[in-house]
Design a protein around this motif. Structure first.
Motif, PDB file in Angstrom:
ATOM      1  N   TYR A 143       0.749  -1.334  -0.038  1.00 28.60           N
ATOM      2  CA  TYR A 143      -0.010   0.028  -0.006  1.00 28.60           C
ATOM      3  C   TYR A 143       0.697   1.236   0.019  1.00 28.60           C
ATOM      4  N   LEU A 144       0.477   2.301  -0.654  1.00 25.28           N
ATOM      5  CA  LEU A 144       1.420   3.500  -0.853  1.00 25.28           C
ATOM      6  C   LEU A 144       0.223   4.493  -1.210  1.00 25.28           C
ATOM      7  N   ILE A 145       0.611   5.807  -0.249  1.00 29.27           N
ATOM      8  CA  ILE A 145      -0.407   6.936  -0.378  1.00 29.27           C
ATOM      9  C   ILE A 145       0.847   7.951  -0.793  1.00 29.27           C
ATOM     10  N   LYS A 146       0.299   8.537  -1.943  1.00 28.93           N
ATOM     11  CA  LYS A 146       1.219   9.812  -2.336  1.00 28.93           C
ATOM     12  C   LYS A 146       0.365  10.986  -2.742  1.00 28.93           C
ATOM     13  N   THR A 147       0.988  12.120  -2.998  1.00 31.38           N
ATOM     14  CA  THR A 147       0.544  13.119  -3.355  1.00 31.38           C
ATOM     15  C   THR A 147       0.857  13.567  -4.682  1.00 31.38           C
ATOM     16  N   ARG A 148      -0.104  14.320  -5.270  1.00 33.06           N
ATOM     17  CA  ARG A 148       0.049  14.684  -6.736  1.00 33.06           C
ATOM     18  C   ARG A 148       1.468  15.627  -7.191  1.00 33.06           C
ATOM     19  N   GLY A 149       1.871  15.169  -8.105  1.00 34.60           N
ATOM     20  CA  GLY A 149       3.146  15.521  -8.600  1.00 34.60           C
ATOM     21  C   GLY A 149       4.425  14.991  -7.928  1.00 34.60           C
ATOM     22  N   GLN A 150       4.297  13.884  -7.080  1.00 31.85           N
ATOM     23  CA  GLN A 150       5.418  13.304  -6.402  1.00 31.85           C
ATOM     24  C   GLN A 150       5.843  12.058  -7.621  1.00 31.85           C
ATOM     25  N   GLN A 151       6.758  11.220  -7.291  1.00 29.52           N
ATOM     26  CA  GLN A 151       7.059  10.131  -8.306  1.00 29.52           C
ATOM     27  C   GLN A 151       7.076   8.822  -7.186  1.00 29.52           C
ATOM     28  N   VAL A 152       6.564   7.743  -7.904  1.00 23.89           N
ATOM     29  CA  VAL A 152       6.825   6.623  -6.996  1.00 23.89           C
ATOM     30  C   VAL A 152       7.538   5.378  -7.867  1.00 23.89           C
ATOM     31  N   THR A 153       7.946   4.622  -7.031  1.00 25.40           N
ATOM     32  CA  THR A 153       8.682   3.234  -7.543  1.00 25.40           C
ATOM     33  C   THR A 153       8.088   2.288  -6.964  1.00 25.40           C
ATOM     34  N   LEU A 154       7.636   0.925  -7.617  1.00 32.22           N
ATOM     35  CA  LEU A 154       7.208  -0.153  -7.159  1.00 32.22           C
ATOM     36  C   LEU A 154       7.959  -1.155  -7.784  1.00 32.22           C
ATOM     37  N   SER A 155       8.051  -2.285  -6.593  1.00 28.78           N
ATOM     38  CA  SER A 155       8.973  -3.246  -7.066  1.00 28.78           C
ATOM     39  C   SER A 155       8.183  -4.777  -7.148  1.00 28.78           C
ATOM     40  N   CYS A 156       8.855  -5.537  -8.024  1.00 26.02           N
ATOM     41  CA  CYS A 156       8.311  -6.839  -8.138  1.00 26.02           C
ATOM     42  C   CYS A 156       9.375  -8.074  -8.251  1.00 26.02           C
ATOM     43  N   SER A 157       9.190  -8.833  -7.549  1.00 30.02           N
ATOM     44  CA  SER A 157      10.155 -10.116  -7.465  1.00 30.02           C
ATOM     45  C   SER A 157       9.354 -11.346  -8.355  1.00 30.02           C
ATOM     46  N   PRO A 158       9.896 -11.904  -9.248  1.00 25.55           N
ATOM     47  CA  PRO A 158       9.189 -12.948  -9.892  1.00 25.55           C
ATOM     48  C   PRO A 158       9.398 -14.122  -9.374  1.00 25.55           C
ATOM     49  N   ILE A 159       8.492 -15.487  -9.578  1.00 22.46           N
ATOM     50  CA  ILE A 159       8.768 -16.499  -9.243  1.00 22.46           C
ATOM     51  C   ILE A 159      10.133 -16.899  -9.614  1.00 22.46           C
ATOM     52  N   SER A 160      10.872 -17.775  -8.892  1.00 22.88           N
ATOM     53  CA  SER A 160      12.324 -18.273  -9.157  1.00 22.88           C
ATOM     54  C   SER A 160      12.257 -19.095 -10.504  1.00 22.88           C
ATOM     55  N   GLY A 161      13.178 -18.437 -11.300  1.00 21.07           N
ATOM     56  CA  GLY A 161      13.323 -19.094 -12.733  1.00 21.07           C
ATOM     57  C   GLY A 161      12.551 -18.453 -13.825  1.00 21.07           C
ATOM     58  N   HIS A 162      11.511 -17.546 -13.309  1.00 21.11           N
ATOM     59  CA  HIS A 162      10.736 -16.873 -14.191  1.00 21.11           C
ATOM     60  C   HIS A 162      11.483 -15.762 -14.795  1.00 21.11           C
ATOM     61  N   ARG A 163      11.850 -15.401 -16.378  1.00 23.56           N
ATOM     62  CA  ARG A 163      12.272 -14.239 -16.679  1.00 23.56           C
ATOM     63  C   ARG A 163      11.371 -13.174 -17.362  1.00 23.56           C
TER      64      ARG A 163
END
Lengths: 106, 112
Positions: free
Chosen positions: B10-30
């Motif tokens: 969950y993330l709450i940001k304000t207009r104009g800001q920037q955000v980075t989201l992260s994803c780790s795949p299942i092992s072996g998935h490329r």
């Protein structure tokens, strides 16, 4: 591009009832997935079913690729089955149907 | 085997800001793909990465960008946030050459 339609859009059942959800797609595909989106938003894989029939417990699915449709059967519904069910086909990305919202009441 | 993981949830940001989201795949998935889900637009494809290369891109403005690292982990970035960027962002991974996608729990972004 390919169109994916689902019916019905909404379904309300009492616990123990059976249901059939339908997915129609506009073009030939060699892959199709069914997902259940739980109340927290996660898409849970139900079936990867390009053709034929598969069963997993109370759930089963059938895809008739030549006629461009797939069916998801839910038997003996439970309240935990509530949520939104999506079918999706992969071209160069997943194309999702509009979903069927299922509510199961005790 | 661990599933696809996404942070933060969950993330709450304000207009104009920037955000980075992260994803780790299942092992072996490329292959890693990103989708945006909103009540009005449904599930829409953002982009797909394979072996650190963007393989496909959806119809989103340039404020949406992503990348993939050598360990297949992926990040997506949204700059100059708008209220309409409030959504559930879902990440999916798959084996090379497979159509079957596995999704993470999602990151719910709220822009105020």
């Amino acid at each position: 591009g390919i169109q994916v339609e689902q019916s019905p859009p909404d379904l309300i059942l009492q616990e123990g009832a059976n249901s059939t959800l339908r997915c129609n797609f506009s073009d030939s595909v060699n892959n199709l997935q069914w997902f259940h989106q739980n109340p927290w938003g996660q898409l849970i894989n139900l079936f990867y079913i390009p053709s034929g029939t598969k069963q997993n417990g109370r759930l089963s699915a059938t895809t008739v690729a030549t006629e461009r449709y797939s069916l998801l059967y839910i038997s003996s519904s439970q309240t935990t089955d509530s949520g939104v069910y999506f079918c999706a086909v992969y071209t160069d990305k997943l194309i999702f149907g509009t979903g069927t919202r299922l509510q199961v009441f005790p | 085997k661990a599933g696809v993981t996404q942070t933060p949830r969950y993330l709450i940001k304000t207009r104009g800001q920037q955000v980075t989201l992260s994803c780790s795949p299942i092992s072996g998935h490329r292959s890693v793909s990103w989708y945006q889900q909103t009540p009005g637009q449904g599930l829409q494809f953002l982009f797909e990465y394979f072996s650190e290369t963007q393989r496909n891109k959806g119809n989103f403005p340039g404020r949406f960008s992503g990348r993939q690292f050598s360990n297949s982990r992926s990040e997506m970035n949204v700059s100059t946030l708008e209220l309409g960027d409030s959504a559930l962002y879902l990440c999916a991974s798959s084996w090379a050459g497979s159509y079957e996608q596995y999704f993470g729990p999602g990151t719910r972004l709220t822009v105020t």
